[in-house]
Scaffold this motif. Structure first.
Motif, PDB file in Angstrom:
ATOM      1  N   ASN A   1      19.143   8.801 -29.810  1.00  0.00           N
ATOM      2  CA  ASN A   1      18.814   7.495 -30.394  1.00  0.00           C
ATOM      3  C   ASN A   1      18.822   6.430 -29.300  1.00  0.00           C
ATOM      4  O   ASN A   1      19.818   5.732 -29.101  1.00  0.00           O
ATOM      5  N   ARG A   2      17.734   6.375 -28.592  1.00  0.00           N
ATOM      6  CA  ARG A   2      17.622   5.388 -27.515  1.00  0.00           C
ATOM      7  C   ARG A   2      16.882   4.160 -28.042  1.00  0.00           C
ATOM      8  O   ARG A   2      15.821   4.280 -28.648  1.00  0.00           O
TER       9      ARG A   2
ATOM     10  N   LYS B   1      12.748  -4.104 -25.357  1.00  0.00           N
ATOM     11  CA  LYS B   1      12.212  -5.349 -25.893  1.00  0.00           C
ATOM     12  C   LYS B   1      10.920  -5.729 -25.179  1.00  0.00           C
ATOM     13  O   LYS B   1      10.712  -5.384 -24.024  1.00  0.00           O
TER      14      LYS B   1
ATOM     15  N   LYS C   1      14.573   1.029 -28.478  1.00  0.00           N
ATOM     16  CA  LYS C   1      13.257   0.686 -27.957  1.00  0.00           C
ATOM     17  C   LYS C   1      13.364  -0.544 -27.069  1.00  0.00           C
ATOM     18  O   LYS C   1      14.012  -1.519 -27.436  1.00  0.00           O
TER      19      LYS C   1
ATOM     20  N   ARG D   1      10.631   9.549 -22.875  1.00  0.00           N
ATOM     21  CA  ARG D   1      11.633   9.159 -23.870  1.00  0.00           C
ATOM     22  C   ARG D   1      12.397  10.345 -24.448  1.00  0.00           C
ATOM     23  O   ARG D   1      13.452  10.170 -25.071  1.00  0.00           O
TER      24      ARG D   1
ATOM     25  N   TYR E   1       7.551  -2.224 -20.188  1.00  0.00           N
ATOM     26  CA  TYR E   1       7.700  -3.295 -21.163  1.00  0.00           C
ATOM     27  C   TYR E   1       8.047  -4.604 -20.460  1.00  0.00           C
ATOM     28  O   TYR E   1       8.867  -4.637 -19.531  1.00  0.00           O
TER      29      TYR E   1
END
Length: 526
Positions: free
Chosen positions: A315-316, A320, A318, A166, A351
């Motif tokens: 600012n990536r 879902k 998150k 990330r 995810y």
């Protein structure tokens, strides 16, 4: 009839859910080309199926190797007689059985069969394999066939760059991006952190025309070898890990085969010789170079630059859904749906988002699990509620719905008001019903036949597909070959041991939902 050895597919070629385990030798678009044993040995196994390899012969050789000849049209009489006896013993067209050592001996150059287009073949050709007899691992046949020449180097179309955590990113704060070779010649990639690279490439033989696989891939970072993969043997137990070797989502969405030059945590392929991270620091300039080599030693290189630039803020959003860890099993009950993903089904932590909505097309709630471009190594278990308006119906199944709202059969067992199915596929699921039996018709144009004619029965099914098929003449089970590509059951009358006179052919066929169809057709044998 003789042919030149022109290949249409190579060993290790990338296929859907598997590596190609042999080579495909063209037969000039025809069936019936003579197939000979490449060396002394004995027939160790015979396999016949309407799918996969179709009709196949396995020969064990004294040097510890086994050769495989697949998609055959027919065997020579001695082998055919043994196969037919087993088919009649089991009352099944599909058989897979071993022979005793030395029961059917063959010599180098001995005729064993005739080429064909049986099984899942996409056209007439001979599929040929060399395996280690003990481990059953496929080996590259081209190492044993020196007469195949190739002077054409691989082609590199582009690369793909990935942010592997990330804190890393690729151009414009992206997590991944594809670059064509032409684009790489014009500018450098801007990235930061731990990155991975994948190469979009293929190889061609001098003759044959079809794209084939690349045997050897090396990636250098400032002349330091960071990654090396080499495909000289395969393992059938691990072949599905190809979905981690390639960028599965890229293939699903763009049809491009991008081979990753980094290894995900749950990837057990043994083709990797070297693997290490590439870190791009702020202000650093890296020169990366791919070297691709085919089986004949032809090489192709691609050099490109990566410049490191750290952003003050990244600012990536998150993702879902729930984080599913590849080392752990995961279960979720939500929206009336139940999903179980076993441990080591995922190739890495990722995810998964589950949602539901009302479909006016299907007049029920449909359920979306993850995304269809997310691969699984093991099947997940999905239990979907049966809509109230369908509760009294039989022949229900779980279907998967594509972007065009077309439903395809997956399967499923009924458990109360739920349908449960195991599947490799993520996507959108709904309940379907298949209450229509297959259509079974005679394809013979006349009722008076002789022993050189074929009995032909056409099969079609509108949803769940053909599951079982049996043919009888005057109540006695007889062997018919099934070809799903032509949707036909077929048998030459001379092989059926029936007398002249009047007869009744009966064909009983069921689909995967248990619907049965029956054909009774009368004919006269002259």
């Amino acid at each position: 009839m003789s042919i030149r050895s022109i290949l249409s597919a190579s060993f290790g070629e990338l296929r859907a859910n598997h590596f190609h385990s042999g080579i495909d030798i063209r037969t000039d678009g025809v069936c019936g080309v003579k197939v000979f044993s490449v060396s002394d040995g004995y027939v160790s196994r015979i396999k016949i199926s309407p799918f996969g390899y179709g009709k196949a012969i396995y020969i064990d050789h004294p040097d510890g190797r086994t050769t495989v000849y697949a998609h055959l049209n027919e065997f020579v009489p001695q082998i055919d007689s043994i196969a037919r006896c087993e088919q009649y013993r089991k009352k099944s067209f599909s058989v897979d059985f071993n022979l005793k050592a030395g029961e059917v001996k063959v010599k180098r150059g001995q005729l064993i069969a005739y080429s064909g287009n049986t099984g899942s073949s996409g056209g007439p050709h001979l599929h040929f394999e060399v395996r280690d007899t003990k481990s059953e691992e496929p080996l590259n046949p081209l190492a044993f066939i020196p007469e195949i020449t190739d002077r054409t180097a691989p082609t590199i179309y582009g690369i793909k760059c990935y942010a592997l955590n990330r804190d890393a990113y690729v151009d414009n704060k992206l997590s991944e991006k594809y670059y064509s070779s032409a684009e790489l010649a014009q500018r450098a990639i801007v990235a930061y952190g731990n990155i991975g690279i994948g190469v979009h490439a293929t190889d061609f033989f001098d003759e044959g025309g079809r794209p084939c696989g690349v045997v050897d891939v090396k990636l250098f970072d400032n002349d330091e070898l960071k990654f090396h993969s080499h495909i000289d043997k395969l393992n059938f137990d691990y072949t599905r890990y190809i979905n981690s070797f390639i960028d599965y989502a890229e293939r699903y969405n763009t049809k491009r085969y991008v081979q990753k030059s980094f290894v995900e945590p749950n990837n057990r392929l043994s083709i990797y010789r070297k693997q290490s991270n590439i870190f791009i620091g702020d202000g650093e300039r890296h020169t990366l170079r791919y070297e691709l080599t085919d089986f004949a030693g032809n090489k192709k290189s691609l050099t490109f630059s990566v410049i490191g630039k750290k952003l003050d803020a990244l600012n990536r959003a998150k993702p879902k859904g729930d984080l599913v860890e590849w080392q752990k099993s995961w279960a979720k009950d939500t929206l009336g749906l139940s999903v179980v993903i076993p441990r080591e089904a995922m190739y890495k932590d990722d995810y998964i988002y589950i949602s539901s909505c009302k479909s006016n097309i299907f007049n029920q709630n449909v359920y979306t699990i993850g995304s269809p471009d997310m691969p699984l190594q093991k099947k997940m278990t999905v239990s979907i509620p049966i809509p109230k308006q369908m509760a009294g119906l039989e022949h229900l199944f779980v279907g998967i719905v594509d972007k065009k709202n077309k439903m395809s059969y997956v399967g499923g067992q009924r458990e109360g008001n739920m349908l449960t199915v195991k599947t490799y596929d993520m996507g959108t699921f709904a309940v379907g019903v298949d209450s229509i039996a297959p259509r079974v018709v005679s394809k013979n144009t006349r009722n008076t036949l002789n022993s050189n004619h074929f009995l032909m029965v056409g099969l079609t099914d509108d949803m769940s597909g053909i599951d079982t098929y049996n043919c009888y003449i005057d109540g006695r089970w007889v062997l018919f070959a099934y070809d799903y590509k032509t949707a036909m059951l077929k048998a030459k009358i001379s092989t059926l041991d029936i007398a002249k006179g009047n007869h009744t052919l009966t064909a009983i066929v069921t689909d995967a939902c248990g619907n049965e169809a029956k054909l009774n057709w009368n004919f006269t044998l002259q």
